[in-house]
Design a protein around this motif. Structure first.
Motif, PDB file in Angstrom:
ATOM      1  N   VAL A   1      53.812 -16.731 -53.318  1.00  0.00           N
ATOM      2  CA  VAL A   1      55.290 -17.342 -53.045  1.00  0.00           C
ATOM      3  C   VAL A   1      54.961 -18.823 -53.513  1.00  0.00           C
ATOM      4  O   VAL A   1      55.965 -19.300 -54.111  1.00  0.00           O
ATOM      5  N   VAL A   2      54.123 -19.516 -53.095  1.00  0.00           N
ATOM      6  CA  VAL A   2      53.895 -20.989 -53.360  1.00  0.00           C
ATOM      7  C   VAL A   2      53.973 -21.276 -54.591  1.00  0.00           C
ATOM      8  O   VAL A   2      54.727 -22.109 -55.185  1.00  0.00           O
ATOM      9  N   GLU A   3      53.134 -20.551 -55.675  1.00  0.00           N
ATOM     10  CA  GLU A   3      53.283 -20.757 -57.056  1.00  0.00           C
ATOM     11  C   GLU A   3      54.762 -20.452 -57.536  1.00  0.00           C
ATOM     12  O   GLU A   3      55.168 -21.254 -58.463  1.00  0.00           O
ATOM     13  N   PHE A   4      55.212 -19.542 -57.075  1.00  0.00           N
ATOM     14  CA  PHE A   4      56.458 -19.087 -57.449  1.00  0.00           C
ATOM     15  C   PHE A   4      57.572 -20.112 -57.177  1.00  0.00           C
ATOM     16  O   PHE A   4      58.336 -20.327 -58.221  1.00  0.00           O
ATOM     17  N   VAL A   5      57.480 -20.641 -56.090  1.00  0.00           N
ATOM     18  CA  VAL A   5      58.613 -21.808 -55.763  1.00  0.00           C
ATOM     19  C   VAL A   5      58.280 -22.925 -56.586  1.00  0.00           C
ATOM     20  O   VAL A   5      59.068 -23.634 -57.150  1.00  0.00           O
ATOM     21  N   THR A   6      57.072 -23.314 -56.609  1.00  0.00           N
ATOM     22  CA  THR A   6      56.740 -24.451 -57.265  1.00  0.00           C
ATOM     23  C   THR A   6      56.739 -24.395 -58.787  1.00  0.00           C
ATOM     24  O   THR A   6      57.314 -25.258 -59.238  1.00  0.00           O
ATOM     25  N   GLU A   7      56.314 -23.574 -59.172  1.00  0.00           N
ATOM     26  CA  GLU A   7      56.208 -23.336 -60.861  1.00  0.00           C
ATOM     27  C   GLU A   7      57.649 -22.785 -61.376  1.00  0.00           C
ATOM     28  O   GLU A   7      57.907 -23.119 -62.720  1.00  0.00           O
ATOM     29  N   MET A   8      58.296 -21.993 -60.556  1.00  0.00           N
ATOM     30  CA  MET A   8      59.351 -21.442 -61.419  1.00  0.00           C
ATOM     31  C   MET A   8      60.874 -21.765 -60.732  1.00  0.00           C
ATOM     32  O   MET A   8      61.845 -22.174 -61.336  1.00  0.00           O
ATOM     33  N   LEU A   9      60.922 -21.433 -59.398  1.00  0.00           N
ATOM     34  CA  LEU A   9      62.000 -21.607 -58.900  1.00  0.00           C
ATOM     35  C   LEU A   9      62.678 -22.844 -58.674  1.00  0.00           C
ATOM     36  O   LEU A   9      63.841 -23.590 -59.034  1.00  0.00           O
ATOM     37  N   ALA A  10      61.729 -24.033 -57.980  1.00  0.00           N
ATOM     38  CA  ALA A  10      61.982 -25.386 -58.119  1.00  0.00           C
ATOM     39  C   ALA A  10      62.537 -25.994 -58.995  1.00  0.00           C
ATOM     40  O   ALA A  10      63.631 -26.772 -59.324  1.00  0.00           O
ATOM     41  N   PRO A  11      61.706 -25.964 -60.171  1.00  0.00           N
ATOM     42  CA  PRO A  11      62.226 -26.629 -61.592  1.00  0.00           C
ATOM     43  C   PRO A  11      63.673 -25.722 -61.956  1.00  0.00           C
ATOM     44  O   PRO A  11      64.273 -26.495 -62.923  1.00  0.00           O
ATOM     45  N   MET A  12      63.662 -24.409 -61.802  1.00  0.00           N
ATOM     46  CA  MET A  12      64.908 -23.930 -62.261  1.00  0.00           C
ATOM     47  C   MET A  12      66.184 -24.389 -61.506  1.00  0.00           C
ATOM     48  O   MET A  12      67.200 -24.566 -62.206  1.00  0.00           O
ATOM     49  N   TYR A  13      65.970 -24.479 -60.254  1.00  0.00           N
ATOM     50  CA  TYR A  13      67.416 -24.960 -59.606  1.00  0.00           C
ATOM     51  C   TYR A  13      67.476 -26.375 -59.450  1.00  0.00           C
ATOM     52  O   TYR A  13      66.617 -27.115 -59.053  1.00  0.00           O
ATOM     53  N   ARG A  14      68.523 -26.987 -60.168  1.00  0.00           N
ATOM     54  CA  ARG A  14      68.748 -28.190 -60.298  1.00  0.00           C
ATOM     55  C   ARG A  14      70.109 -28.758 -59.453  1.00  0.00           C
ATOM     56  O   ARG A  14      71.235 -28.102 -59.924  1.00  0.00           O
ATOM     57  N   ARG A  15      69.932 -29.220 -58.238  1.00  0.00           N
ATOM     58  CA  ARG A  15      71.328 -29.510 -57.542  1.00  0.00           C
ATOM     59  C   ARG A  15      71.128 -31.003 -56.850  1.00  0.00           C
ATOM     60  O   ARG A  15      69.978 -31.403 -56.805  1.00  0.00           O
ATOM     61  N   GLN A  16      72.498 -31.557 -56.918  1.00  0.00           N
ATOM     62  CA  GLN A  16      72.515 -33.019 -56.305  1.00  0.00           C
ATOM     63  C   GLN A  16      72.139 -32.934 -54.788  1.00  0.00           C
ATOM     64  O   GLN A  16      73.144 -32.515 -54.209  1.00  0.00           O
ATOM     65  N   LEU A  17      71.069 -33.478 -54.252  1.00  0.00           N
ATOM     66  CA  LEU A  17      70.769 -33.393 -52.934  1.00  0.00           C
ATOM     67  C   LEU A  17      70.785 -34.792 -52.426  1.00  0.00           C
ATOM     68  O   LEU A  17      70.108 -35.918 -53.061  1.00  0.00           O
TER      69      LEU A  17
END
Length: 135
Positions: free
Chosen positions: A28-44
């Motif tokens: 799951v760490v690889e998934f979040v780091t390499e796929m999910l986080a770069p895919m989701y772009r939000r103003q935080l």
């Protein structure tokens, strides 16, 4: 040979055992780091004052987030193999609902900021059920 043995062995001669499908992401760490986080772009808001999107950079310290993101990763690994509607189903039925819950202002990351882990949530209170209720 009895009926159960016969029925379970019939028709299995032509069934070829398939090798397990190789995962794209090892965990799951690889998934979040390499796929999910770069895919989701939000103003935080770095200070965590946003009432639109909340995120914790230390998401892995939140049991609920780990469980939800692990389910999201496993669903992605399975649905990516469907060449027709797999990814659309993943976005609509898995990614969007999961991320909506994680991003909620009062969701699992409530109190945290993109820079600091400061959870405000507490576990649900419980009272034990009457003895023998579930025996």
């Amino acid at each position: 040979m009895d009926w159960e043995e016969k029925s379970s062995s019939e028709g299995n001669e032509d069934v070829e055992e398939q090798p397990p499908v190789e995962l794209v992401y090892a965990n799951v760490v690889e998934f979040v780091t390499e796929m999910l986080a770069p895919m989701y772009r939000r103003q935080l808001d770095p200070a965590g004052r946003s009432n639109t999107f909340t995120w914790c950079a230390q998401w892995w310290r939140h049991d609920e987030a780990v469980s939800r993101l692990t389910g999201l990763w496993r669903a992605w690994e399975n649905l990516r193999l469907d060449p027709t509607t797999g990814l659309a189903v993943w976005w609509q039925n898995y990614a969007d609902p999961t991320m909506r819950v994680l991003f909620e202002e009062k969701g699992p990351f409530h109190g945290c900021t993109p820079r600091e882990h400061r959870p405000k949530g507490v576990p649900l209170t419980l009272e034990p059920p009457p003895e023998g209720l579930f025996d």
